[in-house]
Design a protein around this motif. Sequence first.
Motif, PDB file in Angstrom:
ATOM      1  N   ILE A 143       1.201  -0.962  -0.100  1.00  9.61           N
ATOM      2  CA  ILE A 143       0.062   0.135   0.111  1.00  9.61           C
ATOM      3  C   ILE A 143       0.721   1.010   0.099  1.00  9.61           C
ATOM      4  O   ILE A 143       0.291   2.499   0.328  1.00  9.61           O
ATOM      5  N   GLU A 144       2.172   1.152  -0.014  1.00  8.11           N
ATOM      6  CA  GLU A 144       3.294   2.513  -0.653  1.00  8.11           C
ATOM      7  C   GLU A 144       2.287   3.081  -1.271  1.00  8.11           C
ATOM      8  O   GLU A 144       2.583   4.983  -0.855  1.00  8.11           O
ATOM      9  N   ASN A 145       2.593   3.081  -2.370  1.00  4.13           N
ATOM     10  CA  ASN A 145       1.274   3.695  -3.626  1.00  4.13           C
ATOM     11  C   ASN A 145       0.497   4.897  -3.064  1.00  4.13           C
ATOM     12  O   ASN A 145       0.583   5.845  -3.353  1.00  4.13           O
ATOM     13  N   GLN A 146      -0.472   3.817  -2.526  1.00  4.66           N
ATOM     14  CA  GLN A 146      -1.926   5.248  -1.903  1.00  4.66           C
ATOM     15  C   GLN A 146      -1.061   5.363  -0.977  1.00  4.66           C
ATOM     16  O   GLN A 146      -2.165   6.609  -0.831  1.00  4.66           O
ATOM     17  N   LEU A 147      -0.100   5.370   0.063  1.00  2.00           N
ATOM     18  CA  LEU A 147       0.072   6.356   0.911  1.00  2.00           C
ATOM     19  C   LEU A 147       0.845   7.480   0.706  1.00  2.00           C
ATOM     20  O   LEU A 147       0.388   8.788   1.133  1.00  2.00           O
ATOM     21  N   GLN A 148       1.654   7.031  -0.634  1.00  3.90           N
ATOM     22  CA  GLN A 148       1.648   8.063  -1.293  1.00  3.90           C
ATOM     23  C   GLN A 148       1.180   9.740  -1.666  1.00  3.90           C
ATOM     24  O   GLN A 148       0.876  10.448  -1.503  1.00  3.90           O
ATOM     25  N   ASN A 149       0.637   9.047  -2.577  1.00  2.03           N
ATOM     26  CA  ASN A 149      -1.176   9.588  -3.066  1.00  2.03           C
ATOM     27  C   ASN A 149      -1.402  10.867  -2.148  1.00  2.03           C
ATOM     28  O   ASN A 149      -2.272  11.022  -1.637  1.00  2.03           O
ATOM     29  N   MET A 150      -2.084  10.091  -1.131  1.00  4.76           N
ATOM     30  CA  MET A 150      -2.368  10.695  -0.109  1.00  4.76           C
ATOM     31  C   MET A 150      -2.512  10.976   0.602  1.00  4.76           C
ATOM     32  O   MET A 150      -2.373  12.151   0.975  1.00  4.76           O
ATOM     33  N   ALA A 151      -0.190  11.299   1.435  1.00  2.20           N
ATOM     34  CA  ALA A 151       0.194  12.070   1.116  1.00  2.20           C
ATOM     35  C   ALA A 151      -0.275  14.131   0.677  1.00  2.20           C
ATOM     36  O   ALA A 151       0.417  15.343   1.216  1.00  2.20           O
ATOM     37  N   PHE A 152       0.317  13.218  -0.693  1.00  2.61           N
ATOM     38  CA  PHE A 152       0.492  14.303  -1.718  1.00  2.61           C
ATOM     39  C   PHE A 152      -0.515  15.299  -2.024  1.00  2.61           C
ATOM     40  O   PHE A 152      -0.653  16.503  -2.315  1.00  2.61           O
ATOM     41  N   GLN A 153      -2.191  14.311  -1.273  1.00  2.11           N
ATOM     42  CA  GLN A 153      -3.366  15.227  -1.405  1.00  2.11           C
ATOM     43  C   GLN A 153      -3.445  16.052  -1.048  1.00  2.11           C
ATOM     44  O   GLN A 153      -4.133  17.182  -0.512  1.00  2.11           O
ATOM     45  N   ASP A 154      -3.924  15.601   0.721  1.00  3.52           N
ATOM     46  CA  ASP A 154      -3.647  15.701   1.466  1.00  3.52           C
ATOM     47  C   ASP A 154      -2.605  16.016   2.552  1.00  3.52           C
ATOM     48  O   ASP A 154      -1.816  15.167   3.510  1.00  3.52           O
ATOM     49  N   PRO A 155      -1.953  17.429   2.887  1.00  2.00           N
ATOM     50  CA  PRO A 155      -0.921  17.603   4.147  1.00  2.00           C
ATOM     51  C   PRO A 155      -1.848  17.078   5.193  1.00  2.00           C
ATOM     52  O   PRO A 155      -0.589  16.833   5.849  1.00  2.00           O
ATOM     53  N   GLU A 156      -2.812  17.272   5.497  1.00  2.00           N
ATOM     54  CA  GLU A 156      -2.716  16.655   7.130  1.00  2.00           C
ATOM     55  C   GLU A 156      -2.264  14.767   6.992  1.00  2.00           C
ATOM     56  O   GLU A 156      -1.085  14.960   8.478  1.00  2.00           O
ATOM     57  N   ILE A 157      -2.165  14.702   6.722  1.00  2.00           N
ATOM     58  CA  ILE A 157      -1.742  13.202   6.419  1.00  2.00           C
ATOM     59  C   ILE A 157      -0.542  12.921   6.348  1.00  2.00           C
ATOM     60  O   ILE A 157       0.109  12.069   6.600  1.00  2.00           O
ATOM     61  N   LYS A 158      -0.417  14.016   4.649  1.00  2.00           N
ATOM     62  CA  LYS A 158       1.750  14.192   5.330  1.00  2.00           C
ATOM     63  C   LYS A 158       2.208  14.277   6.325  1.00  2.00           C
ATOM     64  O   LYS A 158       3.432  14.093   7.381  1.00  2.00           O
ATOM     65  N   TYR A 159       1.437  15.054   7.498  1.00  2.00           N
ATOM     66  CA  TYR A 159       2.005  15.731   8.896  1.00  2.00           C
ATOM     67  C   TYR A 159       1.795  14.546   9.582  1.00  2.00           C
ATOM     68  O   TYR A 159       3.011  14.789  10.082  1.00  2.00           O
ATOM     69  N   LEU A 160       1.085  14.052   9.570  1.00  2.00           N
ATOM     70  CA  LEU A 160       0.658  12.872  10.665  1.00  2.00           C
ATOM     71  C   LEU A 160       1.196  11.965  10.125  1.00  2.00           C
ATOM     72  O   LEU A 160       1.989  11.277  11.091  1.00  2.00           O
ATOM     73  N   GLY A 161       2.083  11.996   8.982  1.00  2.00           N
ATOM     74  CA  GLY A 161       3.085  10.773   8.771  1.00  2.00           C
ATOM     75  C   GLY A 161       4.471  11.108   8.986  1.00  2.00           C
ATOM     76  O   GLY A 161       5.619  10.705   9.861  1.00  2.00           O
ATOM     77  N   GLN A 162       5.009  12.570   8.904  1.00  2.00           N
ATOM     78  CA  GLN A 162       5.825  13.369   9.483  1.00  2.00           C
ATOM     79  C   GLN A 162       5.997  12.843  10.956  1.00  2.00           C
ATOM     80  O   GLN A 162       6.968  12.033  11.601  1.00  2.00           O
ATOM     81  N   ARG A 163       5.195  13.169  11.564  1.00  2.00           N
ATOM     82  CA  ARG A 163       4.950  12.910  13.704  1.00  2.00           C
ATOM     83  C   ARG A 163       5.030  11.762  13.438  1.00  2.00           C
ATOM     84  O   ARG A 163       5.602  11.058  14.726  1.00  2.00           O
ATOM     85  N   ALA A 164       4.646  10.293  12.677  1.00  2.00           N
ATOM     86  CA  ALA A 164       4.933   8.856  13.238  1.00  2.00           C
ATOM     87  C   ALA A 164       6.291   8.766  13.342  1.00  2.00           C
ATOM     88  O   ALA A 164       6.295   8.027  13.396  1.00  2.00           O
ATOM     89  N   PHE A 165       6.878   8.879  11.840  1.00  2.00           N
ATOM     90  CA  PHE A 165       8.362   8.316  11.856  1.00  2.00           C
ATOM     91  C   PHE A 165       9.460   8.784  13.048  1.00  2.00           C
ATOM     92  O   PHE A 165       9.729   8.558  13.367  1.00  2.00           O
ATOM     93  N   VAL A 166       8.980  10.117  13.250  1.00  2.00           N
ATOM     94  CA  VAL A 166       9.329  10.591  14.340  1.00  2.00           C
ATOM     95  C   VAL A 166       9.265  10.083  15.743  1.00  2.00           C
ATOM     96  O   VAL A 166      10.245  10.251  16.430  1.00  2.00           O
ATOM     97  N   SER A 167       8.067   9.746  15.664  1.00  2.00           N
ATOM     98  CA  SER A 167       7.822   9.454  16.926  1.00  2.00           C
ATOM     99  C   SER A 167       8.421   7.644  17.892  1.00  2.00           C
ATOM    100  O   SER A 167       8.730   6.988  18.441  1.00  2.00           O
TER     101      SER A 167
END
Length: 806
Positions: A438-462
């Motif tokens: 599901i890596e491609n689906q997650l990339q599309n969501m992060a590209f289209q929705d800034p909130e998903i991108k922000y949550l992904g960054q916080r999840a990565f760091v945490s």
Amino acid sequence: MNEAGPSRISKSRPKKSAKQKNGIHSSKLRKVSEAKAVEALEQAALQFEPPPDLKAFADLPISDFTRRGLKKAYFTEMTDIQVKSLPLSLKGKDVLGAARTGSGKTLAFLIPVLEMLHRRKWGPQDGLGALVISPTRELAVQIFDVLRSIGSYHSFSAGLVIGGKNLKDERERLTRMNILVATPGRLLQHMDQTIGFECDNLQILVLDEADRILDMGFHRTLTALLSHLPKSRQTLLFSATQTDSVASLARLSLTDPVAIGIAETSISLATPASLQQHYVVTTLDQKLSLLWSFLKSHLQTKTLVFLSSCKQVRFVFETFRRLHPGVPLLHLHGKQKQATRLETFQRFTGMQKAVLFATDVAARGLDFPAVDWVVQVDAPEDVETYVHRVGRTARYESAGRALLFLMPSEEEGMKAVLEEKGLKVEKIKTKASKTQNIENQLQNMAFQDPEIKYLGQRAFVSYLRSVHLQKDKSIFKVGELPVERFAESLGLPGMPKIKFLGRELAKKKKNASHAVAIAQYAASHQARGSEGEESEGATLSEGEESKIGDSSDEETAEKRKLLKNKDKGEAARVRTKYDRMFERKNQSILSEHYTKLVDHAGGSGEEDDFITLKRADHELPPDPSALPESDFISKRKQKMALSKKALGKYGAKGNKLVFDDEGGAHEIYEMKAPEEVFGEGGAQGLAVKEAGRTFMEGERGRMKEADIMDKEEAREKKREKKRKRKEREREEMGYDNGGPAIAVVTPLDEDDGYVSPKFDLPSESEDEAPPAKRTKSSLNKVDRRTGTTTLEEEEELALQLLRSRR
């Protein structure tokens, strides 16, 4: 007499009927019988000896109210921990109980709570009689629900005190509670701040999941709570695992406790036999794809998924919810509001097919019925956490399954730790054909929705921070994680910058470069040593001895050690720029000429010596690099101490001096004593002191006057501000000059609406007196009864106008 008769009859006490007398008599008999029943029940509990085949709750010496409540809640047979602890706790003894999770510890302490208060005939006026302390809000709510179900036939008042609610509402009800279920932090807040909340009459204290309470950092809070409670109480302490901190807490809070299940509560017995435990090895960047594939293949089950941080829980929940897996998704973590957490807990409890993403806040004590799978996406921090996580399934006599995701760097260490505690976790393999990426689906969501991108960054760091903070570094190795691939798997366009990760990478890179330099240095000396071995075997050649002899003593010893131990492969230190500088071959090219110029004997006074340098050999401080190892100074710190930057930053600061006419040095801002300036006891000194005293008294008086004037000015400003505020309020309320303003509407006269100005003339008594100053309010007087001016008033106004023209 006749009039007085009825009054005497009305004042006399009416006669009681036979029915009322029988009712009073029957109530007295009922109270006496209840007292005898309670006394008999207490004697039965004290003398009760459990038979070997004890299983049913009905066989215990408990009251009818508790027995009916248990039957209503469908509790008929006891578990092992209940069979062993209830006969002792009903006698009033302190109990230190330990049993595997899901074994029924809640009833093991709630039944003694109800029975103890029932035997003491506890009422609303007696105050708080029982206190149950729980580590988490969800567990406190669960305990409170069980208490309500089995204690519905008792007349005690029970309350729930947890964070997230209105503190004022809790304070109003707190003083009327007989039984209280609370979390440690909120309970201590009430004990310190709520007026009227007293625990002096407490009869029984329960500490549930004591190990979790201590792990969450409530040790000081518990110590403060115990200081508020009376010593003469019964204490029940229950926990799924026994640790040193729990043992120390038991020594502080329990008196002659009876240990239940501790000798046999090893970790191997902490998980039920009906639980199937498996683990699968996967890389970090494939975890979410594997989790998605697992959920898609288990749509008809109830699954609990554990992640290591709140931000990961939210990211996985939000992304999977947008992918529509075909099963209800819920999430639970400690950052949610209390109402949301309780709603999620109740919804997942009532569902038959659902997925709950949660942190370890859901790992202790919560009873989710009929959980089929427990999936641990992130490895637990220790064996106890693993036991509590998998304990959410296979509860009581039901079956369950547990699956653990392990990375290749975690497999060996985690498996060894689990096997050391007696836990057998079998390895399984996944089918590549059933795994969906599901890596491609997650990339599309992060590209289209800034909130998903922000949550992904916080999840990565945490996640990386959680791995970095783990205690067991043999299992959790943050330096071996594929962080760039992990960021791509979350759909992020690039890897976020992390400070602690940058330090780890820099350290790793530095160690690698040092290893390369050491290898090169060792290889070069091995080559030189091999040449010498041809002539003298293992001894050093003469050329090698001379080369080493040219360098410093410390360097010589180190190189000798390296060359002698080259066969053992010992590491050498890294060559620095100072080493290379001292190895140059042309160091002595000017030495002979310089030696002739320098006069080391102090000069002979001849004419030939007029160009000779008169040089003194200054003593230099010892070289830090030559300090012995006993001084505990590392070589890196020695090198830094020699640098110009370190000398400029940490070196001793000089003082600026000025020189007087005699050549004496003084500090630029040197203070002198008054005696040096004015002399001791001289007339000039006394005059100066007197002038200073006069000046100080004058300044003190001036400051007092200024203070009085400032206070008066402040009072005047305050009065003016108050007057303006009152005028503004009167205008807003429609008042003018002390009375309500009356608007009079009259038809236009022949003068086209012209109204003559209204003035007040002085009365006859004021003719002899000097005319007073007329204010605007006095010139605008009107007849308040009619709202118009009279004839006499108009005449007075006309006379006033004439006088003013003169």
